[in-house]
Every structure is written in structure tokens, then in C-alpha cells.
Motif scaffolding. Sequence first.
Motif, PDB file in Angstrom:
ATOM      1  N   LYS A 226      16.289  10.156 -39.484  1.00  0.00           N
ATOM      2  CA  LYS A 226      16.695  10.649 -38.161  1.00  0.00           C
ATOM      3  C   LYS A 226      17.016   9.493 -37.233  1.00  0.00           C
ATOM      4  O   LYS A 226      18.020   9.533 -36.493  1.00  0.00           O
ATOM      5  CB  LYS A 226      15.580  11.506 -37.563  1.00  0.00           C
ATOM      6  CG  LYS A 226      15.439  12.876 -38.185  1.00  0.00           C
ATOM      7  CD  LYS A 226      14.132  13.547 -37.793  1.00  0.00           C
ATOM      8  CE  LYS A 226      14.007  13.717 -36.302  1.00  0.00           C
ATOM      9  NZ  LYS A 226      12.731  14.407 -35.937  1.00  0.00           N
ATOM     10  N   VAL A 227      16.177   8.478 -37.243  1.00  0.00           N
ATOM     11  CA  VAL A 227      16.385   7.325 -36.361  1.00  0.00           C
ATOM     12  C   VAL A 227      17.684   6.605 -36.709  1.00  0.00           C
ATOM     13  O   VAL A 227      18.483   6.262 -35.821  1.00  0.00           O
ATOM     14  CB  VAL A 227      15.186   6.351 -36.457  1.00  0.00           C
ATOM     15  CG1 VAL A 227      15.486   5.050 -35.724  1.00  0.00           C
ATOM     16  CG2 VAL A 227      13.933   6.998 -35.881  1.00  0.00           C
ATOM     17  N   TYR A 228      17.915   6.392 -38.009  1.00  0.00           N
ATOM     18  CA  TYR A 228      19.135   5.673 -38.414  1.00  0.00           C
ATOM     19  C   TYR A 228      20.387   6.496 -38.094  1.00  0.00           C
ATOM     20  O   TYR A 228      21.381   5.958 -37.586  1.00  0.00           O
ATOM     21  CB  TYR A 228      19.089   5.357 -39.908  1.00  0.00           C
ATOM     22  CG  TYR A 228      20.238   4.493 -40.362  1.00  0.00           C
ATOM     23  CD1 TYR A 228      20.141   3.104 -40.302  1.00  0.00           C
ATOM     24  CD2 TYR A 228      21.424   5.057 -40.820  1.00  0.00           C
ATOM     25  CE1 TYR A 228      21.206   2.297 -40.696  1.00  0.00           C
ATOM     26  CE2 TYR A 228      22.495   4.266 -41.215  1.00  0.00           C
ATOM     27  CZ  TYR A 228      22.371   2.884 -41.152  1.00  0.00           C
ATOM     28  OH  TYR A 228      23.433   2.096 -41.529  1.00  0.00           O
ATOM     29  N   ALA A 229      20.343   7.789 -38.392  1.00  0.00           N
ATOM     30  CA  ALA A 229      21.511   8.639 -38.170  1.00  0.00           C
ATOM     31  C   ALA A 229      21.850   8.756 -36.686  1.00  0.00           C
ATOM     32  O   ALA A 229      23.020   8.733 -36.303  1.00  0.00           O
ATOM     33  CB  ALA A 229      21.267  10.027 -38.764  1.00  0.00           C
ATOM     34  N   SER A 230      20.826   8.867 -35.851  1.00  0.00           N
ATOM     35  CA  SER A 230      21.073   8.999 -34.416  1.00  0.00           C
ATOM     36  C   SER A 230      21.636   7.713 -33.815  1.00  0.00           C
ATOM     37  O   SER A 230      22.352   7.749 -32.807  1.00  0.00           O
ATOM     38  CB  SER A 230      19.784   9.381 -33.684  1.00  0.00           C
ATOM     39  OG  SER A 230      18.797   8.368 -33.846  1.00  0.00           O
ATOM     40  N   GLY A 231      21.342   6.581 -34.442  1.00  0.00           N
ATOM     41  CA  GLY A 231      21.850   5.309 -33.925  1.00  0.00           C
ATOM     42  C   GLY A 231      23.202   4.922 -34.482  1.00  0.00           C
ATOM     43  O   GLY A 231      23.981   4.244 -33.806  1.00  0.00           O
ATOM     44  N   SER A 232      23.490   5.356 -35.717  1.00  0.00           N
ATOM     45  CA  SER A 232      24.752   4.955 -36.356  1.00  0.00           C
ATOM     46  C   SER A 232      25.768   6.082 -36.446  1.00  0.00           C
ATOM     47  O   SER A 232      26.949   5.831 -36.703  1.00  0.00           O
ATOM     48  CB  SER A 232      24.450   4.466 -37.785  1.00  0.00           C
ATOM     49  OG  SER A 232      23.929   5.533 -38.577  1.00  0.00           O
ATOM     50  N   PHE A 233      25.320   7.315 -36.215  1.00  0.00           N
ATOM     51  CA  PHE A 233      26.155   8.516 -36.356  1.00  0.00           C
ATOM     52  C   PHE A 233      26.687   8.686 -37.781  1.00  0.00           C
ATOM     53  O   PHE A 233      27.675   9.364 -38.007  1.00  0.00           O
ATOM     54  CB  PHE A 233      27.324   8.502 -35.355  1.00  0.00           C
ATOM     55  CG  PHE A 233      26.879   8.518 -33.921  1.00  0.00           C
ATOM     56  CD1 PHE A 233      26.476   9.702 -33.320  1.00  0.00           C
ATOM     57  CD2 PHE A 233      26.838   7.345 -33.176  1.00  0.00           C
ATOM     58  CE1 PHE A 233      26.046   9.714 -32.005  1.00  0.00           C
ATOM     59  CE2 PHE A 233      26.411   7.354 -31.859  1.00  0.00           C
ATOM     60  CZ  PHE A 233      26.013   8.532 -31.272  1.00  0.00           C
ATOM     61  N   ARG A 234      26.006   8.074 -38.749  1.00  0.00           N
ATOM     62  CA  ARG A 234      26.352   8.227 -40.161  1.00  0.00           C
ATOM     63  C   ARG A 234      25.472   9.336 -40.759  1.00  0.00           C
ATOM     64  O   ARG A 234      24.607   9.090 -41.580  1.00  0.00           O
ATOM     65  CB  ARG A 234      26.127   6.911 -40.904  1.00  0.00           C
ATOM     66  CG  ARG A 234      27.026   5.786 -40.456  1.00  0.00           C
ATOM     67  CD  ARG A 234      28.420   5.979 -41.005  1.00  0.00           C
ATOM     68  NE  ARG A 234      29.290   4.821 -40.726  1.00  0.00           N
ATOM     69  CZ  ARG A 234      30.519   4.698 -41.198  1.00  0.00           C
ATOM     70  NH1 ARG A 234      31.023   5.651 -41.980  1.00  0.00           N
ATOM     71  NH2 ARG A 234      31.246   3.636 -40.905  1.00  0.00           N
ATOM     72  N   PHE A 235      25.732  10.564 -40.320  1.00  0.00           N
ATOM     73  CA  PHE A 235      24.870  11.665 -40.715  1.00  0.00           C
ATOM     74  C   PHE A 235      25.023  12.017 -42.193  1.00  0.00           C
ATOM     75  O   PHE A 235      24.033  12.276 -42.877  1.00  0.00           O
ATOM     76  CB  PHE A 235      25.158  12.894 -39.844  1.00  0.00           C
ATOM     77  CG  PHE A 235      24.798  12.700 -38.406  1.00  0.00           C
ATOM     78  CD1 PHE A 235      23.479  12.804 -37.988  1.00  0.00           C
ATOM     79  CD2 PHE A 235      25.772  12.393 -37.468  1.00  0.00           C
ATOM     80  CE1 PHE A 235      23.137  12.617 -36.658  1.00  0.00           C
ATOM     81  CE2 PHE A 235      25.440  12.202 -36.135  1.00  0.00           C
ATOM     82  CZ  PHE A 235      24.122  12.306 -35.728  1.00  0.00           C
ATOM     83  N   PHE A 236      26.252  12.042 -42.693  1.00  0.00           N
ATOM     84  CA  PHE A 236      26.473  12.397 -44.094  1.00  0.00           C
ATOM     85  C   PHE A 236      25.790  11.399 -45.019  1.00  0.00           C
ATOM     86  O   PHE A 236      25.043  11.784 -45.935  1.00  0.00           O
ATOM     87  CB  PHE A 236      27.973  12.454 -44.403  1.00  0.00           C
ATOM     88  CG  PHE A 236      28.271  12.658 -45.866  1.00  0.00           C
ATOM     89  CD1 PHE A 236      28.163  13.923 -46.428  1.00  0.00           C
ATOM     90  CD2 PHE A 236      28.635  11.586 -46.674  1.00  0.00           C
ATOM     91  CE1 PHE A 236      28.419  14.103 -47.789  1.00  0.00           C
ATOM     92  CE2 PHE A 236      28.892  11.767 -48.021  1.00  0.00           C
ATOM     93  CZ  PHE A 236      28.787  13.036 -48.581  1.00  0.00           C
ATOM     94  N   GLU A 237      26.042  10.121 -44.790  1.00  0.00           N
ATOM     95  CA  GLU A 237      25.468   9.091 -45.658  1.00  0.00           C
ATOM     96  C   GLU A 237      23.934   9.074 -45.571  1.00  0.00           C
ATOM     97  O   GLU A 237      23.237   8.986 -46.591  1.00  0.00           O
ATOM     98  CB  GLU A 237      26.015   7.712 -45.291  1.00  0.00           C
ATOM     99  CG  GLU A 237      27.501   7.537 -45.546  1.00  0.00           C
ATOM    100  CD  GLU A 237      28.358   8.017 -44.386  1.00  0.00           C
ATOM    101  OE1 GLU A 237      27.801   8.671 -43.466  1.00  0.00           O
ATOM    102  OE2 GLU A 237      29.577   7.754 -44.388  1.00  0.00           O
ATOM    103  N   THR A 238      23.426   9.185 -44.331  1.00  0.00           N
ATOM    104  CA  THR A 238      21.973   9.090 -44.140  1.00  0.00           C
ATOM    105  C   THR A 238      21.241  10.243 -44.791  1.00  0.00           C
ATOM    106  O   THR A 238      20.292  10.045 -45.569  1.00  0.00           O
ATOM    107  CB  THR A 238      21.635   9.048 -42.645  1.00  0.00           C
ATOM    108  OG1 THR A 238      22.305   7.940 -42.040  1.00  0.00           O
ATOM    109  CG2 THR A 238      20.135   8.911 -42.435  1.00  0.00           C
ATOM    110  N   TYR A 239      21.662  11.474 -44.506  1.00  0.00           N
ATOM    111  CA  TYR A 239      20.927  12.610 -45.042  1.00  0.00           C
ATOM    112  C   TYR A 239      21.200  12.839 -46.519  1.00  0.00           C
ATOM    113  O   TYR A 239      20.400  13.493 -47.205  1.00  0.00           O
ATOM    114  CB  TYR A 239      21.212  13.856 -44.210  1.00  0.00           C
ATOM    115  CG  TYR A 239      20.525  13.783 -42.862  1.00  0.00           C
ATOM    116  CD1 TYR A 239      19.132  13.845 -42.780  1.00  0.00           C
ATOM    117  CD2 TYR A 239      21.242  13.606 -41.682  1.00  0.00           C
ATOM    118  CE1 TYR A 239      18.479  13.748 -41.560  1.00  0.00           C
ATOM    119  CE2 TYR A 239      20.600  13.508 -40.459  1.00  0.00           C
ATOM    120  CZ  TYR A 239      19.223  13.580 -40.404  1.00  0.00           C
ATOM    121  OH  TYR A 239      18.576  13.471 -39.197  1.00  0.00           O
TER     122      TYR A 239
END
Length: 270
Positions: A226-239
Amino acid sequence: MAQSGHHIKDDYPWWLVVFVLLGVAIAAAIIVSDLYTQVFFTVAQGVYVTVFVTLVAFALAVVLGLCIALLGLSDHIVLRQTSRFYIEVIRGIPMLVLLFYVAFVGAPAIVALYNTVSAPLVDAGWAKPMLVRDLSLMWRAIIALMIGYASFIAEIFRAGIQAVDHGQIEAAKALGLSRYRRFRHVIAPQAIRVIFPPLSNDFVSMVKDSSLVSVLGVADITQMGKVYASGSFRFFETYSIVTYIYLILTVGLSLLLRRVEKRMRKAHER
């Protein structure tokens, strides 16, 4: 057409072959892509917390669940009804709600109780008063998972213990075995074969439900994602990576526990 009662032959695990191939393909993508590598190592920092929360909470839930199950099998009606009350009430509360309740209602109550009991020691200078923030959010989450899962595990233990032939228990009584020795040498070895499969399923389920601790900000796999996705907006890759790590943990555990179960079954059949 297969007839009822016939043994169904196990299919070759093609699903596992497909899963392994997909896992290898994703692992290759992580190695090749700098972005996926960065996401993976960021999210993987939460693996330790996830494993720690799962192991500690499950171990405590097993102990509490066994105690509740034994209360439910007691000869005293008050103890039996206390066990049933706990099981029915806790099972009726969603795990997320229980997590919030323990974290923000139960924790302050525990601290207040501790300070009340330890007041004479505090006045004498032998102890310090406890603050709510002294009880970390991770331990609040562990307590909540323990309380929630203990209600389900208690029913597993109860069913396993009641599956033991009552005649063998009576024979152990006739031989003069104490209650502890009857449980240790007669009940437990037979009940474990009934208890192990559902108990192992609950263990895998707790690995998944441990992701709920992220709502408290505990730095597990989900929270790191959640922290990484919210900061990078890389939701697909992160999740995608978060899902990949959880699948490795849960499918790997399921296969391992299934293998242990088969060995136990074969050992019993000898």
C-alpha cells in the motif's frame, strides 16, 4: 459412471505445473525488470512481519482454543456454557471489526486494568505506569487474531476429542489413568488425525487474514505494498507482486501440510 463409495483416483496435479510455470515466469520478470525488482524487494520487507504475526497469533490461538474446547467438554454446566458463549459470540464478529475493537477499545482497557492492579507497586516506585502506546499495534493485531481464531480452533478440538471412541476413554479410567494421562496417551494421539486437516486449513487462512493488520499500519506485506503503490502510483505492478508473494506462501504451506497429512494417514494405516 463412478459409483458412490469407490475410491476416486487422484488426478495428476496439472494445476500445480501451471502454477509453477507462472511462478517461474513472474520470477524471471522480477529479475529482468528493474521496476519489478524494486517493487519486490520493497514489498518483501513485510514478509518477516507477516510470518511473525501468523506464527505467534496461531500458536496462542491453538493454546486458547484448546482451553476453550476443554471447558466445553467439562462436567460443569457453567464452564460448558462459558465456552459456548465465547465461541458463538466471537464467531459472530467479523475479523476486521474484532481487530478494530481490540486495538482501540480492548487495548486501553487492558492498560487501565494493568495500571489499577499495579498501582501499589507504582506508588512504591517498583514499577512504572503503562501507557496505551506501550502496547504496540502489532501486538494488538496479534491479540485480535488470537481471540478470533481461537473460537474456530476450539470447535476443531472439540470435534476431534469427541471422535475418540468413548470405550477407550472408559478403559483408561478403569486402569486408573489420571485425566492428564488419559488426554496425553489415549485421546490426543487419536484426535490429532481428525484435528490436523482443519487445523492446517486454519493456519493457511491465518496467513491470508494476517493482511488485515495493515489497516492498523503494521508493516506487513500488504502494508508495504500500500505504501509503495500510493507513492509511485504503480498499482498493477505492486499488487501483482503482493499477490505473487501471498500465493507462494499459502500454496507452499498447503502443499507442505497436505504432505504431512498423507504421511500421518499412512503411518496410521500400517
